[in-house]
Scaffold this active site. Structure first.
Site, short mmCIF file in Angstrom:
data_model
loop_
_atom_site.label_atom_id
_atom_site.label_comp_id
_atom_site.label_asym_id
_atom_site.label_seq_id
_atom_site.Cartn_x
_atom_site.Cartn_y
_atom_site.Cartn_z
N LYS A 173 0.80 -1.07 -0.16
CA LYS A 173 0.09 0.06 -0.07
C LYS A 173 1.00 1.25 -0.19
CE LYS A 173 -2.09 3.23 1.64
NZ LYS A 173 -1.94 4.26 1.24
N GLY A 184 6.65 4.90 8.55
CA GLY A 184 5.81 6.10 8.74
C GLY A 184 5.76 6.91 9.77
N SER A 185 4.76 7.61 10.03
CA SER A 185 4.85 8.40 11.28
C SER A 185 4.57 8.03 12.46
CB SER A 185 3.68 9.54 10.74
OG SER A 185 2.55 8.96 11.00
N THR A 216 0.47 6.92 13.23
CA THR A 216 -0.13 5.95 12.25
C THR A 216 0.67 4.83 12.71
OG1 THR A 216 -0.39 7.73 10.56
CG2 THR A 216 -0.62 5.54 9.87
N GLY A 217 1.85 4.67 12.99
CA GLY A 217 2.49 3.48 13.27
C GLY A 217 1.91 2.58 14.54
N GLU A 241 8.63 0.58 11.40
CA GLU A 241 9.63 1.53 11.48
C GLU A 241 9.28 3.16 11.32
OE1 GLU A 241 12.25 4.06 10.31
OE2 GLU A 241 12.58 3.15 8.38
N CYS A 263 13.91 9.21 7.69
CA CYS A 263 13.47 8.90 8.86
C CYS A 263 14.88 8.84 9.70
CB CYS A 263 12.60 7.57 9.12
SG CYS A 263 13.18 6.49 8.01
N GLU A 269 9.16 15.75 16.15
CA GLU A 269 9.91 15.61 14.60
C GLU A 269 9.22 16.39 13.85
OE1 GLU A 269 11.03 11.62 11.95
OE2 GLU A 269 9.10 11.93 12.68
#
Ligand code: TXE
Length: 494
Positions: free
Chosen positions: A192, A245-246, A249-250, A267, A301, A398
């Site tokens: 995705k 990702g962020s 969301t992670g 990650e 990242c 971040e």
């Protein structure tokens, strides 16, 4: 300044109707059309159909059906296909690099030299694991009463269908980390991509079909992550989730997968630190800061955002750094001479500007940058913040942009404590000519990766992943094997 000419193949690709790649076929789908915008111009370059439940069901069914054949294919044949895909990416390097730059705003030089060339390298690295994923044959200690003997061994079995959720900052390379790891272990994948960069993996999946990957082994679904994510993760055929990702969301992805006891690799970002010791020259420190924090406009990242500098060099370093950063001219990322491209999308630009405005209003000093140039795209100038203290918002949160927060230290031990005083731990760097300190400090720094006199570079042979709030699991190295396989124990009496 002049832009590279867009290849006819890229223009032709963008003009097609796009959606998904399922079971070896490109499907436009029928969902709502989502505009895909070039961040350098803020202009729409194409559209893509959002997927929904129908596409998820079709992709998961295709991946499940393909799994049996793929998992039982001779392992070297799987490796050979990964090598062929690497060759195809090499042959289509310019086409894919242009697509990447058009969608993400990455400098064309980085799209070629980092995104594409590294994707090829990772594919070849993972191909090399074919035939080397093994179990163990431990010595057993069961007693023998009548002369019987026992033999035990372990095998590593592929997990099944892997769902890979991909961010926009490295739309091919990060997808390749997940896809190639899964494929060489015998898993099939449903990927995705980010809503902002939906095209590159569609093209990579087509190339995979052309070089002989069986239908269903690689599937790509585009659309809204908030809708597709849960549909994919909760699907009974999803055996594993891997996400980059962020942080918010992670966390949602991690909770959803863990609630169903599905293995998940996360990650996530963080607030990576770079610690410069006093034996480095001003010039060395400035070069190190730019490498650590400002490549790809900070949208990496592993990039550093917290910088700890020796007090006696602090002002001079920031003066030279600001001169250097201010000399970078924003321009078209399709120009090979350009050194400063846009941020990847409007939402991200808004997030970065808001965070810098907040820092300013809280009393941090903006020494350079701190705003956007007068250009139509989503540009943000490289920014240097002299923060009030370790408690400043931008020493915690971040930005994922070209924004470094700088703090002076008197005492190295105290700086080391500040480096570790973070809820995150993806990566960090220490910069010094003192080998003993470099090794001691790299042992003490709490992060998944610690660099010495370098930052951000990754190599397929060295695992990558975070600790604390930055996630769990490891990409590549040999560590990926345990994330994409399960152990089976076999015991035989004879
Ligand atoms: O990221 P998200 P976004 C940071 C960066 C940026 C911010 C938001 O600071 O400004 O995140 O960017 C999918 N279940 N990073 O919104 O939401 C989504 O469709 C499952 C850092 O793009 O993390 C996309 O494919 N999936 C980062 C992927 O998750 C969901 C790189 C990442 O999107 C989902 C990118 C859900 N509920 C942004 N919601 C890094 N650390 O590398 C969305 N997605």
């Amino acid at each position: 300044m002049s832009e590279v000419a867009i290849l006819p193949a890229v223009n032709a690709f963008l003009q097609r109707e796009h959606g998904h790649y399922i079971n070896g076929i490109s499907h436009p789908g029928q969902g709502e059309l989502r505009p895909v915008v070039n961040p350098a111009t803020a202009q729409q370059i194409a559209q893509v159909h959002d997927g929904g439940d129908e596409e998820v069901q079709a992709a998961m069914a295709a991946a499940r059906q393909a799994f049996t054949g793929w998992a039982s294919m001779p392992t070297l044949s799987r490796g050979a296909l990964l090598l062929k895909l690497a060759d195809a990416l090499e042959q289509h390097r310019e086409e894919l690099a242009q697509l990447e730059t058009l969608c993400s705003g990455k400098l064309i030089t980085l799209s070629r030299g980092l995104e594409l060339d590294q994707s090829v390298a990772y594919l070849r690295y993972f191909a090399g694991w074919a035939g080397k994923i093994t179990g163990e044959t431990p010595e057993l200690s069961l007693p023998s009463f009548h002369g019987e003997k026992y033999r035990g061994f372990t095998t590593r079995e592929p997990l099944g269908v892997v769902v890979g959720i991909i961010p926009w900052n490295f739309s091919i390379m990060i997808a390749v980390w997940k896809m190639a790891a899964a494929l060489v272990c015998g898993c099939t994948v449903v990927l995705k991509p980010s809503e902002f960069t939906p095209f590159t993996m569609l093209r990579v999946a087509q190339l995979a079909g052309e070089v002989g990957f069986p239908p269903g082994v690689i599937n790509v679904i585009n659309g809204n992550g908030g809708l597709l994510g849960p549909l994919l993760i909760n699907h009974p055929d999803c055996a594993k989730v891997t996400f980059t990702g962020s942080v918010p969301t992670g966390r949602a992805v991690g909770s959803a997968a863990s609630a169903l006891a599905k293995p998940v690799t996360l990650e996530l970002g963080g607030k990576n630190a770079a610690l410069f010791l006093n034996d480095m020259s001003t010039e060395e420190i400035v070069a190190g800061i730019i490498e650590a924090g400002y490549v790809n406009q900070g949208q990496i990242c592993a990039a550093a955002e917290r910088f700890y500098l020796p007090a006696e060099k602090f002002d001079r370093v920031l003066e030279v750094l600001c001169q250097r950063l201010s000399s970078l001219q924003p321009g078209s990322p399709l120009d090979e001479q350009c050194q400063l491209g846009p941020l990847a999308n409007r939402a991200h630009l808004e997030k970065v500007s808001k965070l810098v405005d907040q820092a300013r209003s809280e009393g941090d000093e903006v020494l350079c940058g701190g705003g956007s140039p007068d250009l139509p795209g989503y540009y943000y100038l490289p920014t240097v913040l002299k923060v009030r203290s370790a408690d400043s918002t931008l020493m915690q949160q971040e930005t994922f942009g070209p924004v470094g927060s700088f703090l002076a230290y008197q005492d190295e031990e105290q700086a080391l404590k500040q480096v570790n005083d973070s809820p995150f731990g993806l990566a960090a760097s220490v910069w010094t000519h003192d080998l003993s300190k470099a090794l001691r400090y790299s042992e003490q720094i709490k992060a998944g990766t610690v660099w010495v006199n370098m930052h951000t570079f990754l190599d397929p042979a060295l695992p990558f992943g975070g600790i604390k709030g930055s996630g769990n699991g490891r990409e590549f190295g040999s560590a990926f094997i345990q994330d994409y396989t399960r152990l089976k124990s076999v015991m035989v009496r004879y």
